[in-house]
Motif scaffolding. Structure first.
Motif, PDB file in Angstrom:
ATOM      1  N   ARG A   1      -8.802  -2.077  -0.992  1.00 19.33           N
ATOM      2  CA  ARG A   1      -7.961  -1.440  -2.003  1.00 19.33           C
ATOM      3  C   ARG A   1      -8.468  -0.027  -2.280  1.00 19.33           C
ATOM      4  O   ARG A   1      -9.631   0.293  -2.012  1.00 19.33           O
ATOM      5  CB  ARG A   1      -7.981  -2.247  -3.297  1.00 19.33           C
ATOM      6  CG  ARG A   1      -9.360  -2.308  -3.940  1.00 19.33           C
ATOM      7  CD  ARG A   1      -9.343  -2.943  -5.324  1.00 19.33           C
ATOM      8  NE  ARG A   1      -8.821  -4.295  -5.292  1.00 19.33           N
ATOM      9  CZ  ARG A   1      -8.810  -5.100  -6.351  1.00 19.33           C
ATOM     10  NH1 ARG A   1      -9.294  -4.676  -7.503  1.00 19.33           N
ATOM     11  NH2 ARG A   1      -8.326  -6.309  -6.261  1.00 19.33           N
TER      12      ARG A   1
ATOM     13  N   ALA B   1      -1.621   0.799  -3.458  1.00 20.25           N
ATOM     14  CA  ALA B   1      -2.715   0.320  -2.600  1.00 20.25           C
ATOM     15  C   ALA B   1      -3.914  -0.186  -3.370  1.00 20.25           C
ATOM     16  O   ALA B   1      -4.895  -0.636  -2.769  1.00 20.25           O
ATOM     17  CB  ALA B   1      -3.148   1.431  -1.639  1.00 20.25           C
TER      18      ALA B   1
ATOM     19  N   CYS C   1       0.815  -1.221   0.000  1.00 21.15           N
ATOM     20  CA  CYS C   1       0.000   0.000   0.000  1.00 21.15           C
ATOM     21  C   CYS C   1       0.842   1.262   0.000  1.00 21.15           C
ATOM     22  O   CYS C   1       0.338   2.340  -0.325  1.00 21.15           O
ATOM     23  CB  CYS C   1      -0.961   0.006   1.184  1.00 21.15           C
ATOM     24  SG  CYS C   1      -0.177   0.361   2.774  1.00 21.15           S
TER      25      CYS C   1
END
Length: 433
Positions: free
Chosen positions: A364, A356, A352
């Motif tokens: 996400r 990400a 991330c």
């Protein structure tokens, strides 16, 4: 001979006895034969197929499918993954560059920790971990730092693929808006002359000490490495799949600093990361054979890690066309050799920090190219508004990797425009002199 009324003529099941095994087998076989008849199969399909279709449609209504299947040749895995050849000796005292401090780089104290040690797949774990990586307070430099002495940031644009335009300019704006320009310089590398581009001329005039253009010369950059004079340096259009990996490793070898893929938007000052040498995690799924990538990476000038990487490239079989063999696989090979030799490996940033979007559907980042939904939510009840959950997550990570997709525009009023692009312009202005 028995008569009709004899007891022996009465079926066994009529006399209270269990049927024989042979009789059970015969009846089972007859049932199976009946079921396998075309008419029976068709009748069964008339019931089963609609039920399956209905189940799939209901599933798609409530859940978004996310399936990834990969097949790896066992012989290739045995040769390219499981074998651990020795290092080339780049960490030997007589081979390390005087510009590289082995003691500090490998064993020196660190203020931040960037290697999580776990996948960080659940909830906001990865974002929260990124938020723990903070910069120590720094006073402004007393005098201007010469451009060559600053932290060098590198990115790359292929002039033969597309013109450098406003969409590519956003990466530059993200750098100028988030990094300490008194201590850093961004070098835009290319395989052709970009000096006449009007957009780039504007930023060169505005930030003469913090921005520069350079044209890649593979043979010059490779001097002093195991790739010097190698045929692998003869990059052309048919080897574009090699091009990106060569550039990022060679320019950091020659100049040191940080590599940032052009299809990225920086969201935060990268300075807290820079006491480490690192690559990044490919995604949060712990892929066995391609766990790392170099979309965001940092190494010192003439780092022995890169020296060893060039040895791996020079002595390994040619990469399979259309694969990431010289990216993700290269870093895996190198890391395993370092471990086998007892040398502390480079760090691996959690996914991330720079990408990400590459994780579970429930945590996400949203699709940068899709309009915001009417309900304004991101995930887990977190909103997309200013100061909301998405905004806070973006303030913890360091970059958003867009994975090319240069032909897709950012939706008007979408989260990328509201939470990133507008703020870049607010911090640095339009860039006009």
């Amino acid at each position: 001979m028995s008569s009709y009324g004899d007891e022996d003529s009465i079926p066994l099941h009529s006399r209270g006895h269990a049927p024989s095994r042979s009789r059970i087998y015969w009846r089972t076989e007859m049932t199976i034969r009946q079921l396998l008849r075309p008419r029976a199969i068709i009748s069964l399909l008339k019931v089963v197929v609609p039920l399956v279709v209905l189940s799939v449609l209901l599933g798609l209504y409530y859940w978004e499918p996310h399936v990834e299947i990969a097949f790896y040749n066992r012989a290739w895995v045995s040769q390219e993954i499981l074998q651990v050849p020795p290092l080339a000796g780049c960490f030997a005292r007589d081979r390390v560059s005087p510009t590289y401090n082995v003691t500090d780089a490998l064993y020196g104290p660190r203020h931040t920790e960037v290697h999580a040690g776990t996948p960080l797949q659940f909830g906001m774990d990865c974002y929260d971990f990124a938020g723990t990586v903070q910069l120590r307070s720094q006073s402004p430099p007393r005098e201007s730092i010469p451009p060559d002495d600053r932290i060098q940031y590198h990115t790359y644009w292929r002039t033969d693929l597309a013109a450098f335009g406003p969409r590519q300019e956003w990466m530059l704006k993200s750098f100028f808006a988030t990094q300490d320009l008194s201590r850093s310089r961004l070098i835009l590398w290319s395989n052709g002359d970009l000096s006449q581009n009007a957009i780039l001329q504007k930023w060169l005039r505005r930030y003469p000490n913090s921005f520069a253009l350079k044209v890649v010369d593979y043979h010059t950059l490779a001097r002093g490495t195991e790739l010097e004079g190698s045929e692998l340096l003869n990059v052309n259009d048919t080897k574009a799949w090699i091009d990106g990996d060569l550039v990022r490793l060679l320019v950091i070898w020659a100049y040191g600093g940080v590599w940032v893929d052009m299809d990225s938007l920086l969201t935060r000052d990268l300075a807290p990361l820079l006491e480490h040498e690192f690559v990044t995690q490919w995604d949060c799924y712990d892929k066995k054979y391609v766990p790392m990538n170099g979309a965001l990476m940092r190494f010192h000038k003439h780092s022995p890690y890169l020296c060893e990487a060039f040895h791996v490239m020079a002595t390994s079989p040619p990469p399979r066309k259309g694969t990431t063999d010289w990216g993700a696989l290269l870093y895996l090979k190198l890391r395993r050799r370092l471990l086998a030799a007892g040398i502390p490996p480079f760090k691996v940033l959690p996914f991330c920090f720079s990408d990400a979007r590459s994780c579970r559907l429930d945590n996400r980042l949203p699709d940068p190219f899709a309009p915001d939904p009417s309900h304004g939510l991101w995930t887990m009840g977190l909103g997309r508004e200013e100061g909301g959950g998405l905004d806070k997550a973006l303030g913890k990570v360091f970059s958003v990797h867009l994975h090319n997709q240069w032909d897709k525009p950012f939706p008007r009023g979408g989260w990328v425009e509201r939470l990133l692009l507008r703020r870049y312009d607010e911090r640095i202005g339009s860039g006009e002199l």
